[in-house]
Motif scaffolding. Structure first.
Motif, PDB file in Angstrom:
ATOM      1  N   PHE A 173       0.807  -1.223   0.000  1.00 51.44           N
ATOM      2  CA  PHE A 173       0.000   0.000   0.000  1.00 51.44           C
ATOM      3  C   PHE A 173       0.835   1.265   0.000  1.00 51.44           C
ATOM      4  N   GLY A 174       2.156   1.117  -0.244  1.00 49.71           N
ATOM      5  CA  GLY A 174       2.960   2.299  -0.504  1.00 49.71           C
ATOM      6  C   GLY A 174       4.057   2.624   0.484  1.00 49.71           C
ATOM      7  N   PHE A 175       4.440   1.687   1.365  1.00 47.18           N
ATOM      8  CA  PHE A 175       5.487   1.984   2.334  1.00 47.18           C
ATOM      9  C   PHE A 175       6.745   2.475   1.619  1.00 47.18           C
ATOM     10  N   PRO A 176       7.413   3.522   2.086  1.00 45.56           N
ATOM     11  CA  PRO A 176       7.128   4.216   3.339  1.00 45.56           C
ATOM     12  C   PRO A 176       6.236   5.455   3.198  1.00 45.56           C
ATOM     13  N   LEU A 177       6.009   5.908   1.958  1.00 47.88           N
ATOM     14  CA  LEU A 177       5.266   7.159   1.824  1.00 47.88           C
ATOM     15  C   LEU A 177       4.373   7.124   0.603  1.00 47.88           C
ATOM     16  N   ARG A 178       3.128   7.520   0.793  1.00 48.03           N
ATOM     17  CA  ARG A 178       2.200   7.585  -0.322  1.00 48.03           C
ATOM     18  C   ARG A 178       1.302   8.808  -0.189  1.00 48.03           C
ATOM     19  N   LEU A 179       0.651   9.128  -1.279  1.00 46.37           N
ATOM     20  CA  LEU A 179      -0.265  10.252  -1.299  1.00 46.37           C
ATOM     21  C   LEU A 179      -1.669   9.756  -0.962  1.00 46.37           C
ATOM     22  N   ARG A 180      -2.423  10.569  -0.253  1.00 54.37           N
ATOM     23  CA  ARG A 180      -3.831  10.237  -0.049  1.00 54.37           C
ATOM     24  C   ARG A 180      -4.650  11.515  -0.099  1.00 54.37           C
ATOM     25  N   SER A 181      -5.417  11.676  -1.173  1.00 53.76           N
ATOM     26  CA  SER A 181      -6.280  12.843  -1.328  1.00 53.76           C
ATOM     27  C   SER A 181      -7.727  12.391  -1.318  1.00 53.76           C
ATOM     28  N   ALA A 182      -8.540  13.053  -0.485  1.00 52.59           N
ATOM     29  CA  ALA A 182      -9.954  12.669  -0.377  1.00 52.59           C
ATOM     30  C   ALA A 182     -10.767  13.140  -1.571  1.00 52.59           C
ATOM     31  N   THR A 183     -10.162  13.963  -2.434  1.00 52.09           N
ATOM     32  CA  THR A 183     -10.934  14.543  -3.537  1.00 52.09           C
ATOM     33  C   THR A 183     -10.482  14.031  -4.903  1.00 52.09           C
ATOM     34  N   LYS A 184      -9.725  12.957  -4.899  1.00 47.86           N
ATOM     35  CA  LYS A 184      -9.260  12.381  -6.170  1.00 47.86           C
ATOM     36  C   LYS A 184      -9.623  10.904  -6.261  1.00 47.86           C
ATOM     37  N   LEU A 185      -9.774  10.424  -7.496  1.00 48.03           N
ATOM     38  CA  LEU A 185      -9.952   8.993  -7.725  1.00 48.03           C
ATOM     39  C   LEU A 185      -8.739   8.242  -7.172  1.00 48.03           C
ATOM     40  N   GLY A 186      -8.939   6.951  -6.909  1.00 43.07           N
ATOM     41  CA  GLY A 186      -7.894   6.134  -6.295  1.00 43.07           C
ATOM     42  C   GLY A 186      -6.541   6.210  -6.985  1.00 43.07           C
ATOM     43  N   PHE A 187      -6.537   6.127  -8.331  1.00 43.42           N
ATOM     44  CA  PHE A 187      -5.243   6.011  -9.018  1.00 43.42           C
ATOM     45  C   PHE A 187      -4.377   7.259  -8.891  1.00 43.42           C
ATOM     46  N   LYS A 188      -4.976   8.403  -8.490  1.00 43.93           N
ATOM     47  CA  LYS A 188      -4.176   9.618  -8.313  1.00 43.93           C
ATOM     48  C   LYS A 188      -3.309   9.545  -7.068  1.00 43.93           C
ATOM     49  N   ASN A 189      -3.599   8.580  -6.190  1.00 48.10           N
ATOM     50  CA  ASN A 189      -2.901   8.520  -4.908  1.00 48.10           C
ATOM     51  C   ASN A 189      -1.625   7.692  -5.023  1.00 48.10           C
ATOM     52  N   ALA A 190      -0.578   8.349  -5.507  1.00 45.18           N
ATOM     53  CA  ALA A 190       0.696   7.682  -5.793  1.00 45.18           C
ATOM     54  C   ALA A 190       1.246   6.976  -4.559  1.00 45.18           C
ATOM     55  N   LYS A 191       1.767   5.771  -4.783  1.00 46.51           N
ATOM     56  CA  LYS A 191       2.365   4.991  -3.696  1.00 46.51           C
ATOM     57  C   LYS A 191       3.885   4.916  -3.882  1.00 46.51           C
ATOM     58  N   TRP A 192       4.596   4.544  -2.819  1.00 48.22           N
ATOM     59  CA  TRP A 192       6.060   4.389  -2.839  1.00 48.22           C
ATOM     60  C   TRP A 192       6.727   5.631  -3.441  1.00 48.22           C
ATOM     61  N   ILE A 193       6.305   6.809  -2.971  1.00 54.37           N
ATOM     62  CA  ILE A 193       6.833   8.065  -3.510  1.00 54.37           C
ATOM     63  C   ILE A 193       8.327   8.171  -3.213  1.00 54.37           C
ATOM     64  N   THR A 194       9.105   8.578  -4.224  1.00 54.53           N
ATOM     65  CA  THR A 194      10.538   8.778  -4.003  1.00 54.53           C
ATOM     66  C   THR A 194      10.959  10.223  -4.271  1.00 54.53           C
ATOM     67  N   ALA A 195      10.159  10.972  -5.013  1.00 64.27           N
ATOM     68  CA  ALA A 195      10.539  12.348  -5.322  1.00 64.27           C
ATOM     69  C   ALA A 195       9.300  13.197  -5.546  1.00 64.27           C
ATOM     70  N   MET A 196       9.437  14.461  -5.220  1.00 62.78           N
ATOM     71  CA  MET A 196       8.328  15.400  -5.375  1.00 62.78           C
ATOM     72  C   MET A 196       8.866  16.672  -6.008  1.00 62.78           C
ATOM     73  N   GLU A 197       8.156  17.200  -6.981  1.00 64.10           N
ATOM     74  CA  GLU A 197       8.592  18.410  -7.670  1.00 64.10           C
ATOM     75  C   GLU A 197       7.439  19.405  -7.740  1.00 64.10           C
ATOM     76  N   VAL A 198       7.721  20.655  -7.403  1.00 64.12           N
ATOM     77  CA  VAL A 198       6.730  21.726  -7.538  1.00 64.12           C
ATOM     78  C   VAL A 198       7.060  22.470  -8.815  1.00 64.12           C
ATOM     79  N   THR A 199       6.106  22.587  -9.706  1.00 62.13           N
ATOM     80  CA  THR A 199       6.430  23.083 -11.042  1.00 62.13           C
ATOM     81  C   THR A 199       5.243  23.775 -11.706  1.00 62.13           C
ATOM     82  N   ASN A 200       5.552  24.588 -12.693  1.00 64.00           N
ATOM     83  CA  ASN A 200       4.499  25.187 -13.516  1.00 64.00           C
ATOM     84  C   ASN A 200       4.356  24.466 -14.847  1.00 64.00           C
TER      85      ASN A 200
END
Lengths: 220, 262
Positions: free
Chosen positions: B217-244
């Motif tokens: 289910f995504g150890f150690p870090l995953r996304l969980r948004s209550a306003t998105k469909l399931g597949f938007k909730n990325a699992k096993w996150i390794t990097a995050m980028e803020v971008t335009n």
């Protein structure tokens, strides 16, 4: 007042004016796209284990394509449907052709239909069963649009979703609505094929009628 | 001293890695065997319906994707940034959660929490990577919300972790940027619109039902948004980028709607 009435009574037009025919066929196209793509979406996670729609009857290669078609055709259905409802109310067509629906007449027409004694010489007049079916399918389509929005945006519209009993309940209602429309389509197409001039009328416009013809006079 | 902008985490550092083929072998096999015949049949039906020849299906696909992009805009317009998704009682929580990914659960490759790091890139002031230990020490928020899958199934889950909006502020992210993109250990990619990233019910989850998230289910870090469909909730996150710059996502590239809000 009386002037405008006189002017109106002398205006003759086709049974199905051109704009109405365009809306009818556009709606038919949107409906077929929505049903076939909806079956594709349904197949990905069925409500009933015994029911899978054959792939040959579904639209879209994979689920995402079914979704793409569904969320395209919904706009045709909604925009076309809103124009149709506005036209139906504003022109008086709904009032002239679809009401009143008297239960006794519905029963009598159903009896005649079962005895294969339906009269269909006059296609400008809808019998009670036809009225009931047309009003019914319009209401079901409105329900499909509402439940469709709730399934698309169950959180943004969480208050309304709760009124309908939650996400899976709305999924089931949307499915039943589809089944009702498919049922209507089967009857509608079968009867049109039995009386082919009704199809011709929906293509070419049919006979000239005027709004004050006896069947067109609103009851009361 | 002028610093060069950090390269996008989505740019391959050393060409195309052959391991991609190995990792996606199952997907490629599926495409070849199971779906080709079925796909051809549907294409045939589609051809009859639209009057296009098969070679026009690229045109059809490009048209349908244009509509899908329009639907992204519609969803952005009706998104209620302060509207909270309904929450549920703890006894309604389904344990364990339902698994979903682009492969089967037995193909999950567990992430080593000890060596794992969350890399940061893009419009972020403090780009120092985070260890799992550091992230697990951040203040937690709990969400008991409904997970809705694009396929139509749903369940109630109990997720906790740091609020994404607060985490973005903590690392000095430019929250006026348009997107927050994620890269995952299984090469999955996901991009959120900033409004969703800042929604109070969007968290970087570290726990399920009060216990650390397990491998599937995504150890150690995953996304969980209550306003998105399931597949938007990325699992096993390794990097995050803020971008335009919009970075296409794993599923959007395959034709699923990108915004996928609920």
């Amino acid at each position: 007042m009386s002037n405008s009435f006189t002017v109106k009574s002398t205006r003759r037009h086709r049974l199905h004016p051109a704009g109405l025919r365009a809306m009818h066929w556009l709606n038919a196209l949107a409906m077929v796209l929505l049903i076939m793509s909806g079956w594709k979406i349904y197949n990905d996670e069925v409500l009933f284990g015994w029911l899978h729609f054959p792939d040959a009857l579904t639209l879209g290669v994979w689920a995402q394509h079914g979704l793409q078609w569904h969320f395209f055709a919904m706009w045709i259905l909604m925009v076309n449907g809103l124009i149709y409802l506005a036209y139906g109310f504003a022109s008086g067509r709904f009032r002239r052709k679809l009401v009143p629906i008297r239960p006794a007449e519905v029963v009598a027409e159903v009896r005649k239909a079962l005895a294969f004694k339906l009269a269909h010489d006059d296609i400008t007049h809808y019998n009670a069963v036809q009225k009931l079916l047309y009003v019914g399918v319009i209401l079901v389509i409105v329900l499909q649009v509402v439940t469709g929005w709730l399934l698309w945006k169950p959180i943004q519209f969480s208050e309304a979703l709760a009124l309908f009993g939650g996400f899976q309940a709305v999924r089931l209602i949307h499915f039943i609505g589809m089944a009702a429309i498919v049922g209507f389509l089967v009857v509608h197409v079968a009867l049109a094929l039995l009386v082919p001039k009704t199809i011709g009328a929906m293509v070419t416009g049919g006979p000239l009628v005027d709004d004050t013809a006896p069947d067109a006079v609103p009851a009361e | 001293m002028a610093r060069s902008p950090s390269p996008s985490i989505f740019r391959p550092k050393q060409g195309v890695d052959q391991s991609v083929m190995d990792e996606n072998r199952k997907l490629v096999r599926d495409i070849n065997r199971r779906n080709l015949l079925r796909g051809t049949l549907s294409l045939g039906a589609l051809t009859m319906l639209t009057g296009c020849t098969v070679s026009d299906t690229d045109t059809v696909q490009s048209f349908l994707r244009t509509i899908s992009a329009f639907n992204d805009k519609v969803q952005e317009a009706i998104f209620r940034p302060h509207h909270l998704a309904p929450t549920y009682r703890e006894d309604q929580v389904v344990k364990p959660p339902r698994f979903n990914a682009y492969y089967d659960v037995e193909d999950v490759k567990p992430v080593d929490g000890a060596s794992w790091k969350l890399e940061l890139a893009g419009l972020i002031q403090d780009k120092r990577p985070w260890t799992a230990q550091q992230i697990y020490q951040l203040p937690e928020e709990e969400l008991i919300v409904r997970h809705i899958c694009v396929e139509g199934w749903d369940y109630i889950g109990q997720w906790s972790g740091v609020n994404l909006g607060q985490f973005l502020k903590r690392i000095g992210a430019d929250t006026t940027a348009k997107y927050v993109s994620f890269k995952c250990a299984d090469d999955y990619t996901e991009t959120l619109d900033m409004a969703t990233a800042l929604h109070p019910q969007t968290i970087l989850a570290t726990k399920y039902a009060r216990e650390p998230i397990t491998d599937p289910f995504g150890f150690p870090l995953r996304l969980r948004s209550a306003t998105k469909l399931g597949f938007k909730n990325a699992k096993w996150i390794t990097a995050m980028e803020v971008t335009n710059t919009f970075i296409p996502t794993f599923w959007s590239k395959q034709g699923f709607n990108w915004f996928a809000g609920i």
